[in-house]
Design a protein around this motif. Structure first.
Motif, PDB file in Angstrom:
ATOM      1  N   MET A 373       0.825  -1.205   0.000  1.00 25.46           N
ATOM      2  CA  MET A 373       0.000   0.000   0.000  1.00 25.46           C
ATOM      3  C   MET A 373       0.858   1.254   0.000  1.00 25.46           C
ATOM      4  O   MET A 373       0.542   2.251  -0.666  1.00 25.46           O
ATOM      5  CB  MET A 373      -0.930  -0.001   1.212  1.00 25.46           C
ATOM      6  N   ALA A 374       1.984   1.223   0.738  1.00 27.28           N
ATOM      7  CA  ALA A 374       2.876   2.384   0.744  1.00 27.28           C
ATOM      8  C   ALA A 374       3.443   2.631  -0.651  1.00 27.28           C
ATOM      9  O   ALA A 374       3.534   3.786  -1.104  1.00 27.28           O
ATOM     10  CB  ALA A 374       4.014   2.163   1.743  1.00 27.28           C
ATOM     11  N   ALA A 375       3.823   1.556  -1.346  1.00 28.91           N
ATOM     12  CA  ALA A 375       4.338   1.715  -2.701  1.00 28.91           C
ATOM     13  C   ALA A 375       3.270   2.251  -3.643  1.00 28.91           C
ATOM     14  O   ALA A 375       3.553   3.095  -4.508  1.00 28.91           O
ATOM     15  CB  ALA A 375       4.867   0.365  -3.212  1.00 28.91           C
ATOM     16  N   MET A 376       2.038   1.795  -3.476  1.00 30.39           N
ATOM     17  CA  MET A 376       0.964   2.260  -4.336  1.00 30.39           C
ATOM     18  C   MET A 376       0.653   3.732  -4.070  1.00 30.39           C
ATOM     19  O   MET A 376       0.403   4.507  -4.997  1.00 30.39           O
ATOM     20  CB  MET A 376      -0.295   1.404  -4.131  1.00 30.39           C
ATOM     21  N   PHE A 377       0.703   4.137  -2.810  1.00 29.57           N
ATOM     22  CA  PHE A 377       0.471   5.554  -2.482  1.00 29.57           C
ATOM     23  C   PHE A 377       1.600   6.415  -3.028  1.00 29.57           C
ATOM     24  O   PHE A 377       1.374   7.532  -3.482  1.00 29.57           O
ATOM     25  CB  PHE A 377       0.349   5.730  -0.972  1.00 29.57           C
ATOM     26  N   ALA A 378       2.834   5.901  -2.969  1.00 30.10           N
ATOM     27  CA  ALA A 378       3.977   6.678  -3.449  1.00 30.10           C
ATOM     28  C   ALA A 378       3.926   6.873  -4.955  1.00 30.10           C
ATOM     29  O   ALA A 378       4.474   7.852  -5.476  1.00 30.10           O
ATOM     30  CB  ALA A 378       5.286   5.987  -3.052  1.00 30.10           C
ATOM     31  N   ALA A 379       3.278   5.961  -5.670  1.00 29.53           N
ATOM     32  CA  ALA A 379       3.210   6.034  -7.133  1.00 29.53           C
ATOM     33  C   ALA A 379       1.915   6.669  -7.611  1.00 29.53           C
ATOM     34  O   ALA A 379       1.454   6.409  -8.712  1.00 29.53           O
ATOM     35  CB  ALA A 379       3.348   4.624  -7.731  1.00 29.53           C
ATOM     36  N   ARG A 380       1.312   7.531  -6.775  1.00 32.04           N
ATOM     37  CA  ARG A 380       0.055   8.163  -7.155  1.00 32.04           C
ATOM     38  C   ARG A 380       0.211   9.001  -8.409  1.00 32.04           C
ATOM     39  O   ARG A 380       1.288   9.518  -8.679  1.00 32.04           O
ATOM     40  CB  ARG A 380      -0.464   9.025  -5.994  1.00 32.04           C
ATOM     41  N   PRO A 381      -0.878   9.211  -9.210  1.00 32.36           N
ATOM     42  CA  PRO A 381      -2.240   8.772  -8.915  1.00 32.36           C
ATOM     43  C   PRO A 381      -2.439   7.268  -9.035  1.00 32.36           C
ATOM     44  O   PRO A 381      -1.859   6.624  -9.902  1.00 32.36           O
ATOM     45  CB  PRO A 381      -3.079   9.514  -9.972  1.00 32.36           C
TER      46      PRO A 381
END
Length: 434
Positions: A373-381
């Motif tokens: 989840m942290a990686a997905m948030f960092a690669a926003r949007p």
């Protein structure tokens, strides 16, 4: 003493249920406020993030066309090209040319005016598409942010200005001056007669920023810590609950619904904003570009939080006593048990390492989920593709854990792990962390 023990136990159980419910409800109430406050703090309170949010608008074609049209309109309003060109042609006509030559030259008056106006428009268009405009835009954003947050005096040389009433406007004076310099460099000295006024174009009006002003105050007061309070209350409520797995599933589903409704609200808000701002003072395309740019991170965060809530709810249900979940777990456990036995017979026994993995597998699952989840948030949007890859990654990690782990072996060579409570890949029980 023994007769009162059951009553005391029931009283404690009820108290825990009430405290857990209160903590979870308060956390869910704070979640929308915390998410908006955190977004506003990251996007608007922080100067660097504020510039990073609005700077890309300088590269948006709709915004560039709008600004170029405004610059051209101001120059056309302040300069009577027909009069200037007419005076030049009148001077030529009075120079004693033959009638036919004078008539021919006079017929070029209209095209000459149109040509000059076209040159002004194309110069303005090239200006707003240049790095000079992007740099001026970014510099003005930083000045505007300082004005808004530190209540400084308005800067006359800033391209963007924020008034005390909450109106964000684009100052055209620096841009008109830049167009004048470019036209003068091409030999059109008459542009020096163009006065540089303090005309501005409204980008956002305070009536459309009511929510933003409230959100800004929330961000200043609690945007930094309110989200941690909400998370702490939610985790605490789950840990206090009598049935942690059920509390996890219920709170995760509720959070997913809340964030999904907020996502819908952002979409509705965008349509309302565009409707209220277009066609005056902003074209529809420009209003869309501004709103999408400002809310891009917020929208992606809400999608990710919705997905996270659903994912945790599914994992919690899958680890529960429901008959379909137990049946799937039984099939998966049998398959992995057979695979581990085959690997051991082939010399692939992981021994102590496998037993350590088995002991801490729930922790490993939750760490993998948190890192994903942290990686997905960092690669926003956040996109649905990113969400799908997160699920794939979690499944791969879980399968690896199930293959590597080696349950403790009890008497008679039977594993100490009861088959009916074993967990399949990627389905740690929330109670394992309690």
């Amino acid at each position: 003493m023994n007769e009162t023990s059951p009553a005391a136990g029931r009283s404690t159980s009820r108290l825990r249920a009430v405290v857990s419910a209160l903590m979870i409800v308060v956390a869910l109430i704070l979640a929308p406020v915390a998410s908006v406050g955190t977004w506003v703090r990251l996007q608007l309170v922080d100067s660097d993030q504020f510039v990073a949010t609005f700077a890309p608008l300088a590269d948006d074609p709709a915004v560039q066309n709008f600004v170029a049209d405004q610059i051209t309109d101001q120059i056309n309003q302040q300069v009577d090209f027909e009069q200037i060109i007419g005076q030049a042609f009148d001077g030529i006509s009075e120079s004693g040319l033959p009638p036919r030559a004078a008539a021919a030259i006079s017929s070029l008056r209209g095209p000459a005016v149109a040509g000059i106006q076209s040159l002004v428009a194309s110069t303005a268009q090239r200006l707003v598409a240049s790095d000079q405009f992007a740099d001026l835009w970014a510099q003005s954003l930083r000045v505007t942010h300082r004005q808004a947050t530190a209540l400084l005096k308005d800067q006359p040389d800033a391209a963007l200005a924020l008034s005390d009433s909450g109106t964000l406007s684009l100052q055209l004076a620096p841009l008109v001056d830049a167009v004048k310099q470019r036209l003068s460099a091409r030999g059109l000295d008459f542009v020096n007669r163009i006065p540089v006024t303090n005309r501005s174009v409204t980008i956002l009006h305070s009536d459309s920023l009511g929510l933003a002003r409230v959100s800004y105050r929330v961000a200043v007061i609690g945007g930094l810590w309110l989200s941690w309070v909400a998370v702490g209350l939610l985790v605490g409520g789950i840990l206090v609950a009598n049935r942690r797995r059920r509390a996890t599933v219920a709170s995760s589903l509720a959070a997913a619904v809340i964030f999904a409704l907020m996502s819908i609200g952002v979409w509705i808000g965008g349509n309302v904003f565009v409707f209220s701002m277009s066609p005056n003072p902003l074209p529809s395309a420009v209003a869309h570009a501004i709103f999408d740019q400002v809310t891009a991170m917020m929208a992606s965060t809400l999608r990710a939080l919705t997905f996270l809530g659903l994912l945790i709810a599914v994992v919690g249900w899958f680890a529960g006593p429901a008959r379909p979940a137990r049946a799937v777990r039984s099939v998966l456990d049998s398959g992995f048990t057979g695979l581990r036995g085959a690997l051991d017979r082939a010399g692939g026994d992981t021994r102590g390492f496998g037993r350590a993995v088995d002991k801490y597998r729930a922790v490993i699952y939750w760490i993998a989920l948190a890192l994903g989840m942290a990686a997905m948030f960092a690669a926003r949007p956040v996109t649905f593709t990113a969400m799908a890859w997160l699920v794939v990654a979690l499944v791969v990690v879980a399968v690896g854990v199930e293959v590597v782990r080696r349950p403790e072996v009890g008497e008679g060579g039977v594993t100490s792990e009861p088959p009916e409570t074993s967990l399949p890949a990627a389905t740690p029980s929330p109670t394992d962390l309690g």
